[in-house]
Write a protein that holds these residues in place. Structure first.
Motif, PDB file in Angstrom:
ATOM      1  N   ALA A 157       2.562   5.083  -6.044  1.00 28.33           N
ATOM      2  CA  ALA A 157       3.688   4.266  -6.476  1.00 28.33           C
ATOM      3  C   ALA A 157       4.427   3.738  -5.251  1.00 28.33           C
ATOM      4  O   ALA A 157       4.564   4.442  -4.243  1.00 28.33           O
ATOM      5  CB  ALA A 157       4.647   5.065  -7.355  1.00 28.33           C
ATOM      6  N   ALA A 158       4.899   2.499  -5.351  1.00 30.23           N
ATOM      7  CA  ALA A 158       5.657   1.887  -4.258  1.00 30.23           C
ATOM      8  C   ALA A 158       6.210   0.549  -4.716  1.00 30.23           C
ATOM      9  O   ALA A 158       5.684  -0.067  -5.649  1.00 30.23           O
ATOM     10  CB  ALA A 158       4.778   1.686  -3.019  1.00 30.23           C
ATOM     11  N   GLU A 159       7.266   0.126  -4.041  1.00 28.59           N
ATOM     12  CA  GLU A 159       7.788  -1.235  -4.211  1.00 28.59           C
ATOM     13  C   GLU A 159       6.943  -2.151  -3.335  1.00 28.59           C
ATOM     14  O   GLU A 159       7.260  -2.389  -2.173  1.00 28.59           O
ATOM     15  CB  GLU A 159       9.260  -1.289  -3.796  1.00 28.59           C
ATOM     16  N   VAL A 167       5.425  -1.451   6.016  1.00 29.02           N
ATOM     17  CA  VAL A 167       5.423  -0.363   6.989  1.00 29.02           C
ATOM     18  C   VAL A 167       4.644   0.829   6.449  1.00 29.02           C
ATOM     19  O   VAL A 167       3.840   1.442   7.148  1.00 29.02           O
ATOM     20  CB  VAL A 167       6.871   0.052   7.340  1.00 29.02           C
ATOM     21  N   LEU A 168       4.876   1.139   5.169  1.00 27.54           N
ATOM     22  CA  LEU A 168       4.321   2.352   4.580  1.00 27.54           C
ATOM     23  C   LEU A 168       2.811   2.275   4.382  1.00 27.54           C
ATOM     24  O   LEU A 168       2.087   3.247   4.662  1.00 27.54           O
ATOM     25  CB  LEU A 168       5.005   2.629   3.240  1.00 27.54           C
ATOM     26  N   LEU A 200       2.818   0.679  -8.810  1.00 29.75           N
ATOM     27  CA  LEU A 200       4.075   0.174  -9.353  1.00 29.75           C
ATOM     28  C   LEU A 200       5.251   0.884  -8.715  1.00 29.75           C
ATOM     29  O   LEU A 200       5.106   1.995  -8.183  1.00 29.75           O
ATOM     30  CB  LEU A 200       4.112   0.393 -10.869  1.00 29.75           C
ATOM     31  N   PRO A 201       6.450   0.307  -8.786  1.00 31.81           N
ATOM     32  CA  PRO A 201       7.636   1.013  -8.313  1.00 31.81           C
ATOM     33  C   PRO A 201       7.812   2.320  -9.073  1.00 31.81           C
ATOM     34  O   PRO A 201       7.493   2.402 -10.275  1.00 31.81           O
ATOM     35  CB  PRO A 201       8.776   0.035  -8.608  1.00 31.81           C
ATOM     36  N   GLY A 224       4.199   9.980   1.204  1.00 33.97           N
ATOM     37  CA  GLY A 224       3.606   8.668   1.385  1.00 33.97           C
ATOM     38  C   GLY A 224       3.644   7.886   0.095  1.00 33.97           C
ATOM     39  O   GLY A 224       4.697   7.719  -0.523  1.00 33.97           O
ATOM     40  N   LEU A 225       2.478   7.438  -0.373  1.00 35.84           N
ATOM     41  CA  LEU A 225       2.408   6.667  -1.612  1.00 35.84           C
ATOM     42  C   LEU A 225       2.318   7.537  -2.857  1.00 35.84           C
ATOM     43  O   LEU A 225       2.512   7.040  -3.969  1.00 35.84           O
ATOM     44  CB  LEU A 225       1.191   5.727  -1.578  1.00 35.84           C
TER      45      LEU A 225
END
Length: 235
Positions: A157-159, A167-168, A200-201, A224-225
């Motif tokens: 998950a991430a924006e 960066v991530l 997804l966020p 992390g993710l």
């Protein structure tokens, strides 16, 4: 390019099964930390709890839970025949196969039975890029739980549109390289994040869990993710 179809995804995991654990061994610290935080969240379950493991793969969570709770019984589900056989072999080697039932297929084909006390679903729903299908998966899990039953789940998950993701993501891929994940696996992962994985966020994943029949959806882990939640099925 269209997302990978379920049959192709199953075939991919069939091919990866023999070396899957070895390939990702360098990142096992993330999994172990998540399991450490998960233990107290599941501590209130009955000594004879029945646990549904969805997308069990080679059975890493199954082994961990079976070791710490010798009275629990499990139903392990995976559509990959090679993965479920690796899971079965691991349970036999560890001596707890008698507490397990193994289902080769998707969850919706699992015969109905008495409700489960808890379920796990680690790094599974992310492969359903269609939101209604993802909601339906969690709804199927919720329908198989006791009212108020617990679900432990994780997903990438991430924006992805935020500056932070720029960066991530490279840092995540570099970490995979440092953990001796093969260059080919890293390349496939980078491509999959763009096409075959619903990254997804975190708030949207929480909303999907809620729409699938869960409440009190609490994120208890991030590395992390990878994000993990514990949720309770609605009465």
């Amino acid at each position: 390019m269209a997302a990978m179809q379920p049959e192709a995804l199953v075939a991919l995991f069939d091919r990866q099964a023999p070396g899957y654990d070895r390939q990702w061994a360098g990142m096992s610290a993330i999994r172990d930390c998540m399991f450490l935080l998960l233990e107290p969240l599941l501590a209130g379950l009955p000594d004879d709890a029945r646990v549904l493991c969805v997308g069990v793969g080679t059975g890493q969570e199954l082994v961990h839970l079976a070791r710490i709770r010798p009275g629990w019984h499990f139903v392990a589900v995976d559509p990959s025949g090679a993965m479920i056989e690796a899971c079965r072999a691991r349970a036999q080697d560890e001596g707890f196969a008698g507490r397990c039932r193994f289902h080769h297929g998707f969850l919706d084909a699992l015969p109905g039975e008495a409700p489960f006390d808890a379920a796990t679903c680690f790094l599974v729903s992310q492969f359903l890029v269609d939101r209604p299908a993802r909601v339906a998966l969690f709804a199927d899990i919720a329908a198989r739980l006791q009212p108020g039953g617990l679900l432990a789940s994780s997903d990438l998950a991430a924006e992805t549109t935020s500056p932070g993701y720029a960066v991530l993501l490279p840092a995540w891929l570099r970490m995979m390289a440092m953990a001796d994940v093969t260059p080919d696996a890293i390349r496939r992962s980078r491509e999959a994040y763009q096409r075959d994985v619903g990254v997804l966020p975190p708030a949207e994943v929480t909303a999907i869990l809620h729409d699938g029949g869960f409440e009190q959806c609490v994120q208890f882990f991030q590395a992390g993710l990878i994000h993990a939640w514990v949720s309770r099925s609605r009465a």
